[in-house]
Design a protein around this motif. Structure first.
Motif, PDB file in Angstrom:
ATOM      1  N   PHE A  76      38.451  41.305  35.642  1.00 15.96           N
ATOM      2  CA  PHE A  76      39.778  41.523  36.224  1.00 15.96           C
ATOM      3  C   PHE A  76      40.323  40.286  36.930  1.00 15.96           C
ATOM      4  O   PHE A  76      41.536  40.113  37.018  1.00 15.96           O
ATOM      5  CB  PHE A  76      39.781  42.765  37.118  1.00 15.96           C
ATOM      6  CG  PHE A  76      39.887  44.017  36.307  1.00 15.96           C
ATOM      7  CD1 PHE A  76      41.112  44.446  35.823  1.00 15.96           C
ATOM      8  CD2 PHE A  76      38.755  44.739  35.971  1.00 15.96           C
ATOM      9  CE1 PHE A  76      41.218  45.571  35.039  1.00 15.96           C
ATOM     10  CE2 PHE A  76      38.842  45.873  35.185  1.00 15.96           C
ATOM     11  CZ  PHE A  76      40.075  46.298  34.721  1.00 15.96           C
ATOM     12  N   THR A  81      42.023  38.527  34.028  1.00 16.92           N
ATOM     13  CA  THR A  81      43.319  39.118  33.652  1.00 16.92           C
ATOM     14  C   THR A  81      44.365  38.861  34.732  1.00 16.92           C
ATOM     15  O   THR A  81      45.536  38.625  34.416  1.00 16.92           O
ATOM     16  CB  THR A  81      43.205  40.627  33.369  1.00 16.92           C
ATOM     17  OG1 THR A  81      42.711  41.315  34.521  1.00 16.92           O
ATOM     18  CG2 THR A  81      42.293  40.897  32.192  1.00 16.92           C
ATOM     19  N   TRP A  82      43.962  38.892  36.002  1.00 16.61           N
ATOM     20  CA  TRP A  82      44.898  38.610  37.090  1.00 16.61           C
ATOM     21  C   TRP A  82      45.411  37.175  36.981  1.00 16.61           C
ATOM     22  O   TRP A  82      46.615  36.921  37.056  1.00 16.61           O
ATOM     23  CB  TRP A  82      44.217  38.859  38.430  1.00 16.61           C
ATOM     24  CG  TRP A  82      45.113  38.746  39.638  1.00 16.61           C
ATOM     25  CD1 TRP A  82      46.483  38.857  39.680  1.00 16.61           C
ATOM     26  CD2 TRP A  82      44.699  38.523  40.986  1.00 16.61           C
ATOM     27  NE1 TRP A  82      46.928  38.709  40.974  1.00 16.61           N
ATOM     28  CE2 TRP A  82      45.864  38.515  41.791  1.00 16.61           C
ATOM     29  CE3 TRP A  82      43.464  38.349  41.589  1.00 16.61           C
ATOM     30  CZ2 TRP A  82      45.814  38.319  43.173  1.00 16.61           C
ATOM     31  CZ3 TRP A  82      43.415  38.164  42.962  1.00 16.61           C
ATOM     32  CH2 TRP A  82      44.577  38.149  43.749  1.00 16.61           C
ATOM     33  N   ALA A 118      45.439  35.253  34.325  1.00 14.68           N
ATOM     34  CA  ALA A 118      46.262  35.100  33.121  1.00 14.68           C
ATOM     35  C   ALA A 118      47.705  35.481  33.427  1.00 14.68           C
ATOM     36  O   ALA A 118      48.647  34.778  33.048  1.00 14.68           O
ATOM     37  CB  ALA A 118      45.706  35.946  31.983  1.00 14.68           C
ATOM     38  N   ALA A 119      47.876  36.575  34.142  1.00 16.71           N
ATOM     39  CA  ALA A 119      49.225  37.018  34.514  1.00 16.71           C
ATOM     40  C   ALA A 119      49.858  36.074  35.539  1.00 16.71           C
ATOM     41  O   ALA A 119      51.055  35.787  35.459  1.00 16.71           O
ATOM     42  CB  ALA A 119      49.169  38.444  35.062  1.00 16.71           C
ATOM     43  N   SER A 177      45.534  44.473  37.926  1.00 19.00           N
ATOM     44  CA  SER A 177      44.387  43.552  37.881  1.00 19.00           C
ATOM     45  C   SER A 177      44.039  43.046  39.277  1.00 19.00           C
ATOM     46  O   SER A 177      42.858  42.946  39.630  1.00 19.00           O
ATOM     47  CB  SER A 177      44.687  42.373  36.967  1.00 19.00           C
ATOM     48  OG  SER A 177      44.845  42.801  35.648  1.00 19.00           O
ATOM     49  N   ILE A 201      50.205  44.653  34.303  1.00 20.73           N
ATOM     50  CA  ILE A 201      48.974  43.869  34.175  1.00 20.73           C
ATOM     51  C   ILE A 201      48.596  43.184  35.489  1.00 20.73           C
ATOM     52  O   ILE A 201      47.484  43.333  35.988  1.00 20.73           O
ATOM     53  CB  ILE A 201      49.099  42.810  33.047  1.00 20.73           C
ATOM     54  CG1 ILE A 201      49.303  43.512  31.701  1.00 20.73           C
ATOM     55  CG2 ILE A 201      47.873  41.899  33.013  1.00 20.73           C
ATOM     56  CD1 ILE A 201      49.653  42.591  30.564  1.00 20.73           C
TER      57      ILE A 201
END
Length: 140
Positions: free
Chosen positions: A12, A15-16, A18-19, A57, A53
């Motif tokens: 996570f 993903t955090w 990436a956002a 995340s 997202i």
């Protein structure tokens, strides 16, 4: 159990981040767009990224991080961890500020140029580098 929670925590985090890297990039393109169709498309993309997202995340990352802290009995004496948690707090503020900027775009009230957003986009990279060094090297 500790290693499973740690693995999911790292998933996570990825993903955090990436956002966090992508949303300001959308702001760059949004700030450069002139036509209504593009602006409306960016508003949708930004909203879905932030609420679908990025924020979930972040929440899962933080919850699992606290869970890991609760399982570790050494955290209060680890200086590197205190520095890391400070950087995470700064990252949370950055995240919230991204939400404010997104709302400004939603209301067609953006006050910044695409150049501002290009520089703004680099900030989480610096945080990521520092956090990785702190976690892996544990310099203090």
């Amino acid at each position: 159990m500790f290693l499973w929670i740690k693995a999911i925590h790292i998933i996570f985090i990825v993903t955090w981040f990436a956002a966090l890297f992508y949303l300001p990039r959308l702001f760059v393109y949004h700030a450069m767009s002139d036509d209504t169709t593009s602006k409306e498309r960016f508003k949708i993309m930004e909203r879905k990224l932030y609420y679908g997202i990025m924020t979930p995340s972040a929440i899962i990352t933080i919850i699992l991080g606290f869970w890991l802290l609760g399982m570790a009995n050494y955290w209060w004496q680890a200086g590197w961890l205190h520095a890391k948690l400070t950087l995470v707090a700064v990252l949370i503020i950055y995240h919230i500020y991204c939400g404010k900027l997104m709302k400004d775009f939603k209301q067609d009230n953006n006050k910044h140029s695409h150049v501002f957003y290009r520089w703004f986009n680099e900030f989480p990279v610096l945080i990521l580098i520092a956090v990785i060094i702190l976690v892996i090297v544990k310099p203090f």
